[in-house]
Design an enzyme around this catalytic site. Structure first.
Site, mmCIF file in Angstrom:
data_model
loop_
_atom_site.group_PDB
_atom_site.id
_atom_site.type_symbol
_atom_site.label_atom_id
_atom_site.label_comp_id
_atom_site.label_asym_id
_atom_site.label_seq_id
_atom_site.Cartn_x
_atom_site.Cartn_y
_atom_site.Cartn_z
ATOM 1 N N LYS A 252 0.780 -1.243 0.236
ATOM 2 C CA LYS A 252 -0.168 0.084 0.150
ATOM 3 C C LYS A 252 0.808 1.328 0.066
ATOM 4 C CE LYS A 252 -2.702 -0.889 3.779
ATOM 5 N NZ LYS A 252 -3.897 -0.609 4.641
ATOM 6 N N LYS B 184 2.660 2.372 2.268
ATOM 7 C CA LYS B 184 2.419 3.071 3.713
ATOM 8 C C LYS B 184 3.841 2.974 4.432
ATOM 9 C CE LYS B 184 -2.037 4.562 4.697
ATOM 10 N NZ LYS B 184 -2.958 4.736 6.053
HETATM 11 N N1 C2G Z 1 -10.662 7.036 10.014
HETATM 12 C C1 C2G Z 1 -11.554 7.782 10.236
HETATM 13 N N2 C2G Z 1 -11.393 9.271 10.556
HETATM 14 C C2 C2G Z 1 -10.053 9.680 10.640
HETATM 15 C C3 C2G Z 1 -8.845 8.799 10.267
HETATM 16 C C4 C2G Z 1 -9.030 7.579 9.889
HETATM 17 O O1 C2G Z 1 -12.809 7.503 10.549
HETATM 18 N N3 C2G Z 1 -9.737 10.757 10.823
HETATM 19 C C5 C2G Z 1 -10.925 5.738 9.393
HETATM 20 C C6 C2G Z 1 -10.475 5.124 7.866
HETATM 21 O O2 C2G Z 1 -11.695 5.572 7.130
HETATM 22 C C7 C2G Z 1 -10.456 3.501 7.928
HETATM 23 C C8 C2G Z 1 -9.845 3.309 9.405
HETATM 24 O O3 C2G Z 1 -9.859 4.516 10.224
HETATM 25 O O4 C2G Z 1 -11.535 2.935 7.806
HETATM 26 C C9 C2G Z 1 -8.560 3.093 9.572
HETATM 27 O O5 C2G Z 1 -7.654 4.056 8.820
HETATM 28 P P1 C2G Z 1 -6.209 3.881 8.277
HETATM 29 O O6 C2G Z 1 -5.354 3.035 9.518
HETATM 30 O O7 C2G Z 1 -5.586 4.882 7.719
HETATM 31 O O8 C2G Z 1 -6.284 2.626 7.272
HETATM 32 P P2 C2G Z 1 -6.113 2.495 5.946
HETATM 33 O O9 C2G Z 1 -4.668 2.802 5.611
HETATM 34 O O10 C2G Z 1 -6.875 3.483 5.116
HETATM 35 O O11 C2G Z 1 -6.324 0.969 5.683
HETATM 36 O O12 C2G Z 1 -8.124 -2.476 3.011
HETATM 37 C C10 C2G Z 1 -8.428 -1.304 3.495
HETATM 38 C C11 C2G Z 1 -7.191 -0.801 4.129
HETATM 39 O O13 C2G Z 1 -6.524 -1.618 4.948
HETATM 40 C C12 C2G Z 1 -7.593 0.624 4.836
#
Ligand code: C2G
Length: 147
Positions: free
Chosen positions: A53, A55
């Site tokens: 990803k 990341k």
């Molecule tokens: N999230 C949120 N509000 C924020 C930040 C994040 O609601 N201010 C939610 C994101 O929308 C996501 C979850 O928290 O549903 C986890 O976010 P991340 O850790 O950034 O995950 P991500 O890298 O987007 O991975 O297969 C899908 C991926 O694994 C998602």
């Protein structure tokens, strides 16, 4: 069916994420999901999958998974190591609803033949990237003890 909110209650929910430097946005999402489901599984992205990803995480998988598992809203943590595992997870864990923040809106609608898919509004003003940027900007000053 996929939607931006839900009034239904579900037996078993699943969500996916990196959960690095856990913040209130993460907690708000998990609390809201648990508010309309009896059981919540969180698939936390492995370090190898985060590389896919593009990341870079501060915390290694083992730590992120243990921190998420410690939250009272979470019933089970599993590793997320591929984009393709979601269909298998839905079937294997008897999932009724897949829930994500709306930055993923529409991205998982392909699962709608197996279960409901719900996208919830993100928490504004906080993200892991914002946290990292703030820490870098404040740098050494964060290590100095106030007088
Ligand atoms: N999230 C949120 N509000 C924020 C930040 C994040 O609601 N201010 C939610 C994101 O929308 C996501 C979850 O928290 O549903 C986890 O976010 P991340 O850790 O950034 O995950 P991500 O890298 O987007 O991975 O297969 C899908 C991926 O694994 C998602």
């Amino acid at each position: 069916m996929s939607s931006e909110s839900t009034s239904r209650t579900y037996r078993r929910a699943i969500t996916y994420g990196t959960y690095d430097l856990l913040h209130i946005g993460h907690v708000n999402l998990l609390r809201r999901i648990r508010g309309f489901s009896d059981h919540l599984i969180v698939a936390v992205s492995t370090d190898a999958f985060n590389a896919i990803k593009h990341k870079v995480c501060v915390q290694p998988y083992a730590e992120r998974a243990e921190i998420v598992a410690a939250l009272r809203y979470v019933d089970l943590v599993i590793p997320e190591d591929s984009w393709e595992q979601k269909r298998r997870d839905v079937v294997n864990y008897g999932i009724d609803v897949v829930v994500m923040g709306d930055d993923w809106a529409g991205k998982f609608d392909d699962l709608a033949d197996l279960c409901d898919v719900v996208y919830l509004p993100r928490t504004e003003g906080v993200s892991t990237t914002m946290r990292k940027t703030d820490i870098i900007a404040r740098g050494e000053s964060l290590l100095r003890r106030t007088a």
